[in-house]
Structure formats: C-alpha cells, structure tokens
Design a protein around this motif. Structure first.
Motif, mmCIF file in Angstrom:
data_model
loop_
_atom_site.group_PDB
_atom_site.id
_atom_site.type_symbol
_atom_site.label_atom_id
_atom_site.label_comp_id
_atom_site.label_asym_id
_atom_site.label_seq_id
_atom_site.Cartn_x
_atom_site.Cartn_y
_atom_site.Cartn_z
ATOM 1 N N MET A 138 0.842 -1.186 0.000
ATOM 2 C CA MET A 138 0.000 0.000 0.000
ATOM 3 C C MET A 138 0.879 1.238 0.000
ATOM 4 O O MET A 138 1.832 1.343 0.778
ATOM 5 C CB MET A 138 -0.910 -0.017 1.237
ATOM 6 N N LEU A 139 0.569 2.170 -0.911
ATOM 7 C CA LEU A 139 1.264 3.448 -0.957
ATOM 8 C C LEU A 139 0.529 4.459 -0.075
ATOM 9 O O LEU A 139 -0.440 4.118 0.595
ATOM 10 C CB LEU A 139 1.335 3.945 -2.403
ATOM 11 N N ARG A 141 6.229 6.543 1.492
ATOM 12 C CA ARG A 141 6.155 5.465 2.482
ATOM 13 C C ARG A 141 5.352 4.291 1.929
ATOM 14 O O ARG A 141 4.329 4.465 1.257
ATOM 15 C CB ARG A 141 5.516 5.966 3.766
ATOM 16 N N VAL A 142 5.809 3.070 2.236
ATOM 17 C CA VAL A 142 5.194 1.844 1.742
ATOM 18 C C VAL A 142 4.952 0.891 2.913
ATOM 19 O O VAL A 142 5.821 0.729 3.777
ATOM 20 C CB VAL A 142 6.101 1.143 0.704
ATOM 21 N N ILE A 143 3.792 0.271 2.945
ATOM 22 C CA ILE A 143 3.498 -0.817 3.875
ATOM 23 C C ILE A 143 3.206 -2.045 3.028
ATOM 24 O O ILE A 143 2.375 -1.994 2.123
ATOM 25 C CB ILE A 143 2.294 -0.494 4.780
ATOM 26 N N ALA A 144 3.904 -3.139 3.299
ATOM 27 C CA ALA A 144 3.743 -4.348 2.492
ATOM 28 C C ALA A 144 3.502 -5.559 3.380
ATOM 29 O O ALA A 144 3.979 -5.617 4.518
ATOM 30 C CB ALA A 144 4.983 -4.578 1.625
ATOM 31 N N TYR A 145 2.747 -6.507 2.847
ATOM 32 C CA TYR A 145 2.510 -7.803 3.502
ATOM 33 C C TYR A 145 3.041 -8.876 2.560
ATOM 34 O O TYR A 145 2.475 -9.098 1.493
ATOM 35 C CB TYR A 145 1.020 -8.006 3.790
ATOM 36 N N ILE A 146 4.134 -9.513 2.945
ATOM 37 C CA ILE A 146 4.843 -10.450 2.088
ATOM 38 C C ILE A 146 4.661 -11.872 2.609
ATOM 39 O O ILE A 146 4.827 -12.129 3.808
ATOM 40 C CB ILE A 146 6.353 -10.118 2.041
ATOM 41 N N ASP A 147 4.323 -12.807 1.702
ATOM 42 C CA ASP A 147 4.172 -14.212 2.077
ATOM 43 C C ASP A 147 5.447 -14.719 2.740
ATOM 44 O O ASP A 147 6.553 -14.449 2.267
ATOM 45 C CB ASP A 147 3.882 -15.071 0.841
ATOM 46 N N HIS A 148 5.284 -15.475 3.834
ATOM 47 C CA HIS A 148 6.374 -16.068 4.620
ATOM 48 C C HIS A 148 7.164 -15.037 5.444
ATOM 49 O O HIS A 148 7.977 -15.418 6.272
ATOM 50 C CB HIS A 148 7.372 -16.836 3.736
ATOM 51 N N ILE A 149 6.930 -13.748 5.207
ATOM 52 C CA ILE A 149 7.683 -12.699 5.908
ATOM 53 C C ILE A 149 6.785 -11.919 6.858
ATOM 54 O O ILE A 149 7.115 -11.672 8.002
ATOM 55 C CB ILE A 149 8.350 -11.731 4.905
ATOM 56 N N GLY A 150 5.613 -11.517 6.351
ATOM 57 C CA GLY A 150 4.707 -10.721 7.163
ATOM 58 C C GLY A 150 4.742 -9.252 6.787
ATOM 59 O O GLY A 150 5.084 -8.892 5.655
#
Length: 202
Positions: free
Chosen positions: A31-32, A63-72
């Motif tokens: 998300m940006l 600013r970036v918020i990301a949800y990455i598989d296996h990472i969170g």
C-alpha cells in the motif's frame, strides 16, 4: 575535507555490506500513501531493504506498507526505482531485523535444498480431489489434486503456467514452484488451517 567525506561515506558502505541480499520469489501486497493496495512480487531482500516488481511505481521517499508471504508486515520508504518496480529501505527495530535475517536464512536454505514447501507438513489425499485452477488472466481449468499438505499440493493438469506465477486452487492463493510430468507442484501463499483446507479447495 577528505576526513569529513570519509566519516560520512564509510558508515553507509558498512551498512550496505552488513545486510546481504537474498534472491527470493515471494508474492505479497503493498500500500502506498494513497491507501490503495496493489499486488507485488519480491525478487530480492535483506533485513534492510526489499526490491519488488509492482504494477505501479510510487515516488522516491514515499512510504510503503507491504505484507509479504512467509515474511509478514514490513514498512519502509522508496529509495530507488528499478525496472518494473522499486526498492525500499526497511524501517524496523533491531529485533525485527534479526527476525527478518532468520526468515531469509530459512528461505535461502530451502531454495538451495530445492524444497518447494516445508516438509514438516504431512501430505495426504484430499477428500474431494476435483477443483478449479484459476490463472492470473482469470481463466479457469478443472484439475485434480493428487496430494496436499498444509503448505502446498501436487496438481494434475494440462495447463503449464510459468514457475513463480500466482494462481488460485479453489479459494486458496498459491504459486507454481515446479512443473511435474503431468501437472504442477504448488505452494500456498499461507499455511492452511487443517480443518478448513478441504473446504477452501472447492
């Protein structure tokens, strides 16, 4: 002046070398600052930075918020644009960076050992093996699940999406990790709940 330059440049070089980048192929969403979500594919990562392929590129410093598989969940700022995406620095505590380092070590070792999934999850036959394979373009194909675990499955199908491609098997988001003689080995985007996996495959 040379002394001033040496003091300002050397710490940044040391910081870069301290965080070794690991080549990965992880799916996720980000998300940006406009609060809209987009899919992404992380191609390399370290505890201090992430490079990702994205359908839209933000601005340097955004600013970036990301949800990455296996990472969170990770947060950071865009520091440079790359072909097809961008790279961010990871804004995290030392404890979070240590956790990321452990996760990346596991991912690197898993790929070196050619493990498409975590072998701790016992494989079994599904209750109903017939389901739909849904590709990125939205096309649907009837397939047969040969066996499955909480983290992945072997699927009999004639379609051959590329390795790394995002797909759905029933309602479960996944990706292709290997081509089999008569189908695909897939890895689920998230570990499934034992009592719901059969229902989600329908």
């Amino acid at each position: 002046m040379s002394a001033i330059l040496q003091k300002s440049v050397l710490p940044r070089i040391t910081e870069r070398r301290r965080h070794q980048r690991v080549k990965v192929n992880l799916l996720g969403r980000f998300m940006l600052e406009n609060k809209q979500e987009y899919p992404c594919q992380v191609i390399n990562m370290s505890p201090g930075g992430v490079a990702m392929i994205t359908p839209i590129r933000g601005e340097i410093g955004e600013r970036v918020i990301a949800y990455i598989d296996h990472i969170g969940r990770i947060e950071g700022k865009i520091v440079r644009k790359i072909e097809g995406g961008f790279a961010i620095t990871v804004d995290a505590t030392m404890r979070k960076r240590d956790k990321l380092a452990s996760q990346l070590t596991w991912l690197a070792n898993r790929h070196i050992l050619d493990l498409p999934e975590d072998r701790r999850h016992e494989r079994r036959q599904p209750k109903n093996p017939i389901t739909k394979l849904i590709l990125e373009d939205g096309s649907e194909h009837i397939c047969r699940v040969l066996d499955l675990s909480l983290s992945g499955a072997a699927v009999k199908t004639k379609v051959r999406p590329r390795v790394g491609q995002a797909i759905h098997v029933g309602k479960i988001r996944a990706r292709v990790v290997r081509h089999l003689d008569d189908g695909l080995a897939i890895e689920f985007a998230a570990i499934q709940q034992r009592d719901k996996i059969d229902e989600n495959l329908r």
